[in-house]
Design a protein around this motif. Structure first.
Motif, mmCIF file in Angstrom:
data_model
loop_
_atom_site.group_PDB
_atom_site.id
_atom_site.type_symbol
_atom_site.label_atom_id
_atom_site.label_comp_id
_atom_site.label_asym_id
_atom_site.label_seq_id
_atom_site.Cartn_x
_atom_site.Cartn_y
_atom_site.Cartn_z
ATOM 1 N N TYR A 215 0.786 -1.154 0.023
ATOM 2 C CA TYR A 215 0.040 -0.036 -0.141
ATOM 3 C C TYR A 215 0.967 1.295 0.117
ATOM 4 C CZ TYR A 215 -3.866 -3.284 1.010
ATOM 5 O OH TYR A 215 -4.851 -4.009 1.058
ATOM 6 N N GLU A 216 2.205 1.092 0.019
ATOM 7 C CA GLU A 216 3.105 2.315 0.153
ATOM 8 C C GLU A 216 3.855 2.121 -1.140
ATOM 9 O OE1 GLU A 216 3.076 4.469 2.121
ATOM 10 O OE2 GLU A 216 1.570 3.654 3.701
ATOM 11 N N GLN A 217 3.523 1.821 -2.306
ATOM 12 C CA GLN A 217 4.311 1.655 -3.622
ATOM 13 C C GLN A 217 4.464 3.056 -4.338
ATOM 14 O OE1 GLN A 217 6.127 -1.341 -4.428
ATOM 15 N NE2 GLN A 217 5.750 -1.699 -2.358
ATOM 16 N N ALA A 218 5.319 3.345 -5.106
ATOM 17 C CA ALA A 218 5.344 4.525 -5.736
ATOM 18 C C ALA A 218 4.763 4.596 -6.756
ATOM 19 C CB ALA A 218 7.021 4.931 -5.907
ATOM 20 N N THR A 219 4.434 3.395 -7.473
ATOM 21 C CA THR A 219 3.841 3.321 -8.589
ATOM 22 C C THR A 219 2.482 2.296 -8.542
ATOM 23 O OG1 THR A 219 5.079 1.054 -9.260
ATOM 24 C CG2 THR A 219 5.958 3.138 -10.081
ATOM 25 N N GLU A 220 1.544 2.393 -9.526
ATOM 26 C CA GLU A 220 0.331 1.795 -9.455
ATOM 27 C C GLU A 220 0.759 0.030 -9.383
ATOM 28 O OE1 GLU A 220 -1.896 2.644 -12.740
ATOM 29 O OE2 GLU A 220 -2.819 4.634 -12.059
ATOM 30 N N THR A 221 0.008 -0.673 -8.628
ATOM 31 C CA THR A 221 0.433 -2.224 -8.312
ATOM 32 C C THR A 221 -0.657 -2.949 -8.756
ATOM 33 O OG1 THR A 221 1.361 -1.329 -6.374
ATOM 34 C CG2 THR A 221 0.800 -3.750 -6.447
ATOM 35 N N LYS A 222 -0.276 -3.886 -9.864
ATOM 36 C CA LYS A 222 -1.381 -5.091 -10.174
ATOM 37 C C LYS A 222 -1.181 -6.071 -9.127
ATOM 38 C CE LYS A 222 -3.672 -6.725 -13.725
ATOM 39 N NZ LYS A 222 -4.851 -6.078 -14.170
ATOM 40 N N LEU A 229 -4.197 -1.178 -7.835
ATOM 41 C CA LEU A 229 -4.240 -0.571 -6.503
ATOM 42 C C LEU A 229 -3.484 0.715 -6.961
ATOM 43 C CD1 LEU A 229 -4.337 -0.255 -3.641
ATOM 44 C CD2 LEU A 229 -2.106 -1.296 -3.233
ATOM 45 N N TYR A 230 -4.064 1.701 -6.852
ATOM 46 C CA TYR A 230 -3.457 3.185 -7.162
ATOM 47 C C TYR A 230 -2.557 3.459 -6.039
ATOM 48 C CZ TYR A 230 -7.416 3.856 -10.644
ATOM 49 O OH TYR A 230 -8.331 3.972 -11.588
ATOM 50 N N THR A 231 -1.711 4.388 -6.506
ATOM 51 C CA THR A 231 -0.530 5.015 -5.343
ATOM 52 C C THR A 231 -1.229 5.514 -4.212
ATOM 53 O OG1 THR A 231 -0.405 6.955 -6.489
ATOM 54 C CG2 THR A 231 0.912 5.297 -7.359
ATOM 55 N N ARG A 232 -0.525 5.465 -3.096
ATOM 56 C CA ARG A 232 -1.214 6.105 -1.975
ATOM 57 C C ARG A 232 -1.354 7.708 -2.233
ATOM 58 N NH1 ARG A 232 1.723 6.536 3.919
ATOM 59 N NH2 ARG A 232 -0.072 7.726 4.904
ATOM 60 N N GLU A 233 -0.591 7.994 -2.936
ATOM 61 C CA GLU A 233 -0.803 9.586 -3.411
ATOM 62 C C GLU A 233 -2.062 9.828 -3.996
ATOM 63 O OE1 GLU A 233 1.379 13.348 -5.703
ATOM 64 O OE2 GLU A 233 2.100 11.373 -5.968
ATOM 65 N N TYR A 234 -2.500 8.918 -5.054
ATOM 66 C CA TYR A 234 -3.579 9.044 -5.738
ATOM 67 C C TYR A 234 -4.905 8.810 -5.101
ATOM 68 C CZ TYR A 234 -6.190 9.299 -10.336
ATOM 69 O OH TYR A 234 -6.946 9.542 -11.448
ATOM 70 N N ARG A 235 -4.620 7.632 -3.933
ATOM 71 C CA ARG A 235 -5.666 7.336 -3.537
ATOM 72 C C ARG A 235 -6.190 8.476 -2.299
ATOM 73 N NH1 ARG A 235 -2.553 2.638 -2.298
ATOM 74 N NH2 ARG A 235 -2.523 3.246 -0.126
ATOM 75 N N GLU A 236 -5.276 9.295 -2.082
ATOM 76 C CA GLU A 236 -5.542 10.318 -0.860
ATOM 77 C C GLU A 236 -5.336 11.570 -1.477
ATOM 78 O OE1 GLU A 236 -2.395 9.812 1.871
ATOM 79 O OE2 GLU A 236 -3.154 7.716 2.629
ATOM 80 N N ASN A 237 -5.811 12.055 -2.780
ATOM 81 C CA ASN A 237 -5.876 13.398 -3.541
ATOM 82 C C ASN A 237 -6.913 14.085 -2.853
ATOM 83 O OD1 ASN A 237 -3.984 13.650 -5.485
ATOM 84 N ND2 ASN A 237 -5.002 12.091 -6.871
ATOM 85 N N SER A 238 -6.787 15.299 -2.603
ATOM 86 C CA SER A 238 -7.776 16.170 -2.266
ATOM 87 C C SER A 238 -9.383 15.892 -2.813
ATOM 88 C CB SER A 238 -7.373 17.464 -1.736
ATOM 89 O OG SER A 238 -7.190 18.158 -3.231
ATOM 90 N N GLN A 239 -10.210 16.302 -2.101
ATOM 91 C CA GLN A 239 -11.564 16.460 -2.839
ATOM 92 C C GLN A 239 -11.539 17.477 -3.988
ATOM 93 O OE1 GLN A 239 -13.841 13.994 -2.096
ATOM 94 N NE2 GLN A 239 -14.700 14.640 -4.176
ATOM 95 N N GLU A 240 -10.781 18.602 -3.721
ATOM 96 C CA GLU A 240 -10.643 19.708 -4.673
ATOM 97 C C GLU A 240 -9.911 19.251 -5.890
ATOM 98 O OE1 GLU A 240 -8.997 24.309 -5.135
ATOM 99 O OE2 GLU A 240 -8.552 22.970 -3.352
ATOM 100 N N TRP A 241 -9.046 18.380 -5.808
ATOM 101 C CA TRP A 241 -8.482 17.792 -6.950
ATOM 102 C C TRP A 241 -9.095 16.775 -7.589
ATOM 103 C CZ3 TRP A 241 -7.233 13.305 -9.126
ATOM 104 C CH2 TRP A 241 -6.234 13.111 -9.915
#
Length: 367
Positions: A215-222, A229-241
């Protein structure tokens, strides 16, 4: 007597050549530098990693369709449940589906009608049709506009199945089987394979098993179950984004096959119905799932005359499900699916944890 001796000599020469012939056959088939017999090296290795039960972290350069072909070809047995659809269904896990047995999500990004038919054709070819199939249905699969097709899909594979198995008249280019026989004994190919085998491949891109916290990978994970599994950053994007991304997508409907889509194509509907009938005749239990769009994106679709087909497809799929008594879940309309802005990663993809708002699993009662 002389004739007999000549025959023996010829036989001995052939026996002496046999090991060399077998060596050429073995090297050409198993080294197979171009992927002619066993598939592309990268894709085959990736499929084998997934089949081995491991996640893959760097698969962005892979050919998803080739990986799926090789995965299906090498599946040990039919699975209890398979998901077929686009990336909009790639978040459906066994737990979400309510499957406690074997499960695989065979979805792929940008999947079109040809991809769906091609996947079913391969499952049938290798006798790997599942007990249950969850079809995540996107509206553009019933749009016959040229922009509704993915440039990556295998139209020949799909059209061969539509023609030879389902009786439609579609043009396709059949595979030339003779080239395989010729390549097996090709000495030039043998030399290239030997050179390839002993070459240094350390600088080539290789699929790799995930190490560390998945769950902490820098790239998307198959994931080994086929889900993404999207990256943690993508999963945690702000609602505004997320909302801004949906608005940006809404300004460009064309890439998603929803443009110039005012009516359903009769022939495409007939082909889809034939595919459904084929699966039912094979004993596959079907479930239809419609994944919602982000509210901002959906409002744009609903207010665009050129995208009227999106609304028509939902009605069409719903009526078919009722007529054939196929479980039907979800809606393209996020309000109907019980979803709001907070339930999306972006304009097209609903969050994994939000899927159960509209899909209750293959064993759920609809009563």
């Amino acid at each position: 007597m002389a004739l007999f001796k000549g025959t023996v000599k010829t036989a001995l020469k052939l026996l002496l050549l046999l090991p060399l012939v077998l060596l050429v056959l073995w090297v050409n088939y198993f080294v197979d530098q171009t992927g002619l017999f066993r598939g592309g090296k990268y894709e085959l290795e990736l499929a084998q990693i997934l089949l081995g039960g491991d996640a893959v972290s760097n698969f962005t350069k892979m050919d998803e369709r080739e990986v799926l072909k090789l995965y299906i070809k090498n599946m040990p047995q039919p699975y209890d449940t398979l998901v077929v659809g686009s990336s909009r269904g790639l978040q459906i896990t066994a737990a979400i589906a309510g499957e406690t047995g074997t499960f695989y999500n065979a979805g792929m990004s940008g999947e079109d009608f040809y991809d769906i038919v091609g996947t079913i054709a391969l499952l049938d070819k290798y006798d790997r049709l599942p007990k249950n199939m969850i079809l995540v249905l996107d509206p553009w699969i019933l749009n016959d506009n040229v922009d509704s097709y993915s440039k990556r899909s295998d139209a020949d594979l799909a059209n061969e199945f539509l023609s030879e198995t389902l009786g439609f008249h579609e043009s396709y280019e059949a595979q030339d089987r003779s080239r395989y026989t010729e390549a097996l004994l090709d000495l030039d190919y043998f030399q290239k394979n030997v050179a390839y085998h002993f070459a240094d491949h350390s600088d080539e891109d290789q699929p790799s098993r995930v190490s560390g916290n998945v769950y902490e990978q820098a790239t998307e994970t198959k994931m080994p179950d086929g889900t993404l599994l999207y990256t943690r950053e993508y999963r945690e994007n702000s609602q505004e984004w997320v909302d801004q991304e949906a608005l940006s997508r809404a300004s460009s409907i064309l890439p998603f096959g929803c443009y110039d889509f005012t009516v359903l194509n009769e022939k495409r509907c007939a082909q889809f119905e034939a595919v459904i009938d084929f699966l039912r005749e094979k004993g596959v239990e079907l479930t239809f799932v419609l994944s919602p769009f982000h509210p901002i994106f959906y409002d744009k679709l609903a207010g665009t005359e050129n995208a009227r087909g999106v609304l028509l497809t939902e009605i069409y799929f719903n009526r078919m499900a009722r007529r054939l008594q196929i479980p039907f879940y979800g809606s393209y309309d996020p309000a109907q699916a019980g979803c709001s802005n907070e339930d999306f990663y972006d304009g097209l993809h609903v969050r994994r944890e939000s899927i159960k708002k509209f899909f209750f699993g293959i064993h759920a009662s609809l009563v």
